[in-house]
Design a protein around this motif. Structure first.
Motif, mmCIF file in Angstrom:
data_model
loop_
_atom_site.group_PDB
_atom_site.id
_atom_site.type_symbol
_atom_site.label_atom_id
_atom_site.label_comp_id
_atom_site.label_asym_id
_atom_site.label_seq_id
_atom_site.Cartn_x
_atom_site.Cartn_y
_atom_site.Cartn_z
ATOM 1 N N GLY A 46 -4.472 -9.228 1.467
ATOM 2 C CA GLY A 46 -3.485 -9.374 0.393
ATOM 3 C C GLY A 46 -3.929 -10.391 -0.628
ATOM 4 N N GLU A 65 -7.044 -5.762 -0.673
ATOM 5 C CA GLU A 65 -5.683 -5.560 -1.202
ATOM 6 C C GLU A 65 -5.318 -4.077 -1.100
ATOM 7 O OE1 GLU A 65 -2.804 -6.105 -2.280
ATOM 8 O OE2 GLU A 65 -2.691 -8.235 -2.706
ATOM 9 N N VAL A 92 -2.518 -3.087 5.467
ATOM 10 C CA VAL A 92 -2.596 -3.445 6.891
ATOM 11 C C VAL A 92 -2.107 -2.326 7.812
ATOM 12 C CG1 VAL A 92 -2.454 -5.925 6.467
ATOM 13 C CG2 VAL A 92 -0.341 -4.627 6.889
ATOM 14 N N ALA A 135 -2.389 -15.454 2.273
ATOM 15 C CA ALA A 135 -1.423 -16.364 1.653
ATOM 16 C C ALA A 135 -0.234 -15.581 1.110
ATOM 17 C CB ALA A 135 -2.083 -17.139 0.505
ATOM 18 N N GLU A 152 5.033 -4.198 9.268
ATOM 19 C CA GLU A 152 3.698 -4.392 8.698
ATOM 20 C C GLU A 152 3.043 -5.663 9.257
ATOM 21 O OE1 GLU A 152 5.756 -3.668 4.845
ATOM 22 O OE2 GLU A 152 3.720 -3.193 4.187
HETATM 23 C C1 LIG Z 1 3.214 -12.600 -3.052
HETATM 24 S S1 LIG Z 1 1.738 -11.686 -3.088
HETATM 25 C C2 LIG Z 1 0.538 -12.905 -2.614
HETATM 26 C C3 LIG Z 1 -0.793 -12.629 -3.205
HETATM 27 C C4 LIG Z 1 -1.837 -13.731 -2.996
HETATM 28 N N1 LIG Z 1 -2.264 -13.801 -1.639
HETATM 29 C C5 LIG Z 1 -1.319 -15.075 -3.464
HETATM 30 O O1 LIG Z 1 -1.120 -15.966 -2.636
HETATM 31 O O2 LIG Z 1 -1.101 -15.208 -4.676
HETATM 32 C C6 LIG Z 1 1.841 -10.646 -1.661
HETATM 33 C C7 LIG Z 1 0.697 -9.662 -1.537
HETATM 34 O O3 LIG Z 1 0.802 -8.945 -0.297
HETATM 35 C C8 LIG Z 1 0.260 -7.676 -0.510
HETATM 36 N N2 LIG Z 1 0.739 -6.743 0.493
HETATM 37 C C9 LIG Z 1 2.013 -6.326 0.666
HETATM 38 N N3 LIG Z 1 2.063 -5.399 1.644
HETATM 39 C C10 LIG Z 1 0.794 -5.241 2.099
HETATM 40 C C11 LIG Z 1 0.194 -4.422 3.083
HETATM 41 N N4 LIG Z 1 0.920 -3.540 3.789
HETATM 42 N N5 LIG Z 1 -1.133 -4.517 3.286
HETATM 43 C C12 LIG Z 1 -1.874 -5.396 2.558
HETATM 44 N N6 LIG Z 1 -1.363 -6.184 1.601
HETATM 45 C C13 LIG Z 1 -0.047 -6.110 1.362
HETATM 46 C C14 LIG Z 1 0.746 -7.301 -1.904
HETATM 47 O O4 LIG Z 1 -0.039 -6.286 -2.468
HETATM 48 C C15 LIG Z 1 0.682 -8.617 -2.645
HETATM 49 O O5 LIG Z 1 -0.489 -8.771 -3.390
#
Ligand SMILES: C[S@@+](CC[C@H](N)C(=O)[O-])C[C@H]1O[C@@H](n2cnc3c(N)ncnc32)[C@H](O)[C@@H]1O
Length: 197
Positions: free
Chosen positions: A33, A56, A84, A99, A109
């Protein structure tokens, strides 16, 4: 135009201090992510011994590429598509970082993430997770309680996770907590290590 998250500018310094310690002897990091890619650029520049593999969901990959291409760092390979709940890379990493993701994902998830981790972790891998967490079923601050309400209005599946529930998932795959560090703005960085009894 590159995507931009101002929270990354605020939290990257404190997170880096944790990674300097716990990723000092690491070589290959999988970030789950990666969001905009800002964290990856900052951490890969500061910790050049690491190869930092961003990942991502497909729609965010183009934005990450913009950050990585601009940075031009040798230890930042192109991002990979990783939801994931889907297919995971056929590769091993001695560190995993994520993060602000566990409260965005639904609990199923989060469970899928931990269930899949053993496929990509080396036997002594380190997992570092940054974000807000609850303890003993309670919010650690009024601002976290308000944030949780906001998250749930956006998506009923989201919500701040209980530390104990996440730690239980980690322990179920052989990860032992080595640090739970308080971070600014009522966040934590949780660090587990595989094989650390
Ligand atoms: C609040 S953002 C945080 C992004 C980055 N890590 C940061 O700290 O700025 C949450 C992230 O989780 C990712 N995400 C949500 N569901 C996910 C999944 N099933 N598998 C992988 N990533 C996921 C989203 O695409 C998003 O970019």
């Amino acid at each position: 135009m590159k995507p931009y998250a101002d929270a990354c500018d605020r939290n990257r310094g404190p997170i880096l201090e944790v990674l300097r310690q716990h990723f000092a002897d690491r070589h290959r990091v999988l970030e789950i992510g990666s969001g905009t890619g800002q964290h990856a650029v900052h951490f890969a520049a500061a910790l050049p011994q690491l190869t930092w593999q961003t990942s991502e969901c497909e729609p965010s990959l183009a934005g990450i590429r913009l950050w990585l291409d601009e940075a031009g760092l040798p230890n930042l390979p192109q991002p990979i598509a990783l939801d994931v709940t889907g297919a995971w890379p056929n590769a091993r990493f001695d560190a995993v970082f994520t993060a602000n993701t566990l409260h965005i994902m639904g609990w199923s998830e989060v469970r899928a993430l931990f269930a899949a981790l053993p496929k990509v972790l080396t036997s002594d891998a380190v997992l570092a997770v940054y974000g807000p967490f609850n303890y003993d079923g309670r919010f650690t601050s009024p601002s976290n309680a308000a944030f949780d309400e906001w998250l749930k209005q956006r998506s009923a599946r989201s919500g701040i996770r209980d530390f104990a529930a996440v730690d239980e998932l980690a322990r179920s795959i052989g990860l032992a907590l080595v640090e739970d560090r308080a971070m600014p703005a009522n966040n934590r960085t949780l660090v587990w290590r595989r094989g650390a009894a």
